[in-house]
Design an enzyme around this catalytic site. Structure first.
Site, PDB file in Angstrom:
ATOM      1  N   ARG A  52       0.774  -1.149   0.079  1.00 59.51           N
ATOM      2  CA  ARG A  52      -0.121   0.019  -0.016  1.00 59.51           C
ATOM      3  C   ARG A  52       0.921   1.475   0.073  1.00 59.51           C
ATOM      4  NH1 ARG A  52      -2.604  -3.941   1.768  1.00 59.51           N
ATOM      5  NH2 ARG A  52      -0.826  -4.332   2.743  1.00 59.51           N
ATOM      6  N   THR A  53       1.623   1.445   0.780  1.00 61.16           N
ATOM      7  CA  THR A  53       2.470   2.767   1.263  1.00 61.16           C
ATOM      8  C   THR A  53       3.109   2.869  -0.075  1.00 61.16           C
ATOM      9  OG1 THR A  53       2.442   2.109   3.376  1.00 61.16           O
ATOM     10  CG2 THR A  53       3.924   4.066   2.814  1.00 61.16           C
ATOM     11  N   LYS A  81      25.845  -3.267  -0.401  1.00 54.94           N
ATOM     12  CA  LYS A  81      27.189  -3.164  -0.413  1.00 54.94           C
ATOM     13  C   LYS A  81      27.806  -2.442   0.576  1.00 54.94           C
ATOM     14  CE  LYS A  81      26.737  -1.910  -4.987  1.00 54.94           C
ATOM     15  NZ  LYS A  81      27.121  -1.137  -6.210  1.00 54.94           N
ATOM     16  N   ARG A 102      10.965   3.895   3.394  1.00 54.54           N
ATOM     17  CA  ARG A 102      10.670   2.903   4.762  1.00 54.54           C
ATOM     18  C   ARG A 102      11.734   2.126   5.031  1.00 54.54           C
ATOM     19  NH1 ARG A 102       5.696  -0.997   4.538  1.00 54.54           N
ATOM     20  NH2 ARG A 102       4.755   0.877   5.195  1.00 54.54           N
ATOM     21  N   HIS A 130       4.718   5.772  11.656  1.00 49.97           N
ATOM     22  CA  HIS A 130       4.157   5.606  10.321  1.00 49.97           C
ATOM     23  C   HIS A 130       3.077   6.927  10.105  1.00 49.97           C
ATOM     24  CE1 HIS A 130       2.944   3.908   6.504  1.00 49.97           C
ATOM     25  NE2 HIS A 130       2.805   2.735   7.013  1.00 49.97           N
TER      26      HIS A 130
HETATM   27  N1   CP Z   1      -0.375  -0.113   5.893  1.00 50.15           N
HETATM   28  C1   CP Z   1       0.948  -0.285   5.384  1.00 50.15           C
HETATM   29  O1   CP Z   1       1.952   0.397   5.605  1.00 50.15           O
HETATM   30  O2   CP Z   1       0.847  -1.324   4.412  1.00 50.15           O
HETATM   31  P1   CP Z   1       2.033  -1.659   3.416  1.00 50.15           P
HETATM   32  O3   CP Z   1       2.884  -2.459   4.374  1.00 50.15           O
HETATM   33  O4   CP Z   1       1.603  -2.761   2.390  1.00 50.15           O
HETATM   34  O5   CP Z   1       2.730  -0.596   2.880  1.00 50.15           O
END
Ligand code: CP
Length: 310
Positions: A52-53, A81, A102, A130
């Site tokens: 999703r993100t 590396k 991320r 998040h």
């Molecule tokens: N909600 C969320 O962060 O989903 P993903 O891990 O798929 O990005």
């Protein structure tokens, strides 16, 4: 250093309201925004898995008329590396106008923001925060309930490692009339620092229980979470705890008729698929709202970066 979003508290309540209003306008008139990022590039640096993100950031940038570069796993970047995230930040700043990252390490997004010369968005740092999921959650609550104040929200599942829970509690602590119910096994309780620094500090009424059905009748919003396998130190503990809560139609017997059932997803086993057709299921609305609010966020941060250049 450009304005970035590392922690949801980096934005004031007024700025969040503005983002929500812009997202609502994007929903209404997407054509107005379709060329706003023409000639701009978003870099998505994902050192951890995501559906999703990452894809909502990419869809958001394309729908704004911009372009996307990036990688979806650490192994396909020079991190494999031994390159540091600080050097990655300096490098990617030469190629992109904005970065969404991320990373499995808590604090990594902060280090990148310190070293990048473009805005950085924390797309999840370990078990910490998040903030863009929180923006998606706030937009969903606003669209479902018409307000970000005056409700009882139950957080259920892995409250220890669930970074979306940590960020959403911080965000809601700035609105009035919020009651919180924390529903988890003993081993997965909300970290004490969040209870002390946010819930107690802001005088937010909260209760803790292990019993979801007992908590159910009082809830306006139920925020289910997955047990975060990737944060456990041993598989045995994960296997013992993973099915602590499974929401089924029977468990909703005493729920409010206008309950809003949320989940940041991915879902493993926490919500029966039989609930997907219940009008109270809001988790796929969260997914769509995530794209709209990320469009608004990209626009805001790029606009601020452009102002800084003058
Ligand atoms: N909600 C969320 O962060 O989903 P993903 O891990 O798929 O990005």
């Amino acid at each position: 250093m450009s304005r970035s979003l590392i922690d949801i508290l980096d934005f004031s309540v007024q700025e969040i309201d503005e983002l929500i209003n812009m997202a609502l306008d994007i929903v209404k008139s997407p054509e107005k925004y379709s060329e706003k990022c023409h000639g701009k590039k978003l870099a998505t640096l994902f050192f951890e898995p995501s559906t999703r993100t990452r894809l909502s950031f990419e869809a958001a940038m394309y729908e704004l008329g911009g372009n996307v570069i990036g990688f979806s796993e650490a192994q396909s970047s020079s991190a494999a590396k031994g390159e540091s995230v600080a050097d990655t930040a300096k490098t990617v700043s030469c190629y992109a106008d904005i970065i969404a990252m991320r990373h499995p390490k808590e604090g990594a997004a902060y280090v990148v923001a310190k070293n990048a010369s473009v805005p950085v968005i924390n797309a999840g740092d370990g078990g910490h925060l998040h903030p863009t999921q929180t923006l998606a959650d706030l937009l969903t609550i606003y669209r479902e309930k018409g307000s970000l104040s005056g409700f009882t929200i139950g957080f259920c599942g892995d409250l220890k490692f669930g970074r979306t829970v940590h960020s959403l509690i911080a965000a809601l602590s700035r609105y009035s009339g919020i009651n919180v119910v924390l529903i988890s096994p003993e081993e997965l309780k909300l970290p004490s620092y969040i209870k002390k620094d946010i819930l107690k500090e802001k005088n937010i009424p909260f209760a803790q229980t292990t019993d979801l059905e007992e908590a159910m009748p009082a809830l306006d919003i139920l925020y289910m979470t997955r047990v975060q396998r990737e944060r456990f130190f041993n598989e045995e503990d994960y296997l013992r705890l993973k099915d602590s809560y499974i929401l089924t139609p029977e468990k909703l017997m005493n729920a409010k008729s206008n309950l809003c059932i949320m989940h940041p997803l991915p879902r493993v086993n926490e919500i029966s698929v039989a609930i997907d057709s219940d009008p109270r299921a809001c988790y796929f609305k969260q997914v769509l709202n995530g794209k709209y609010i990320r469009m608004a966020l990209i626009l805001k941060l790029l606009e601020e970066a452009e102002k800084d250049e003058y």
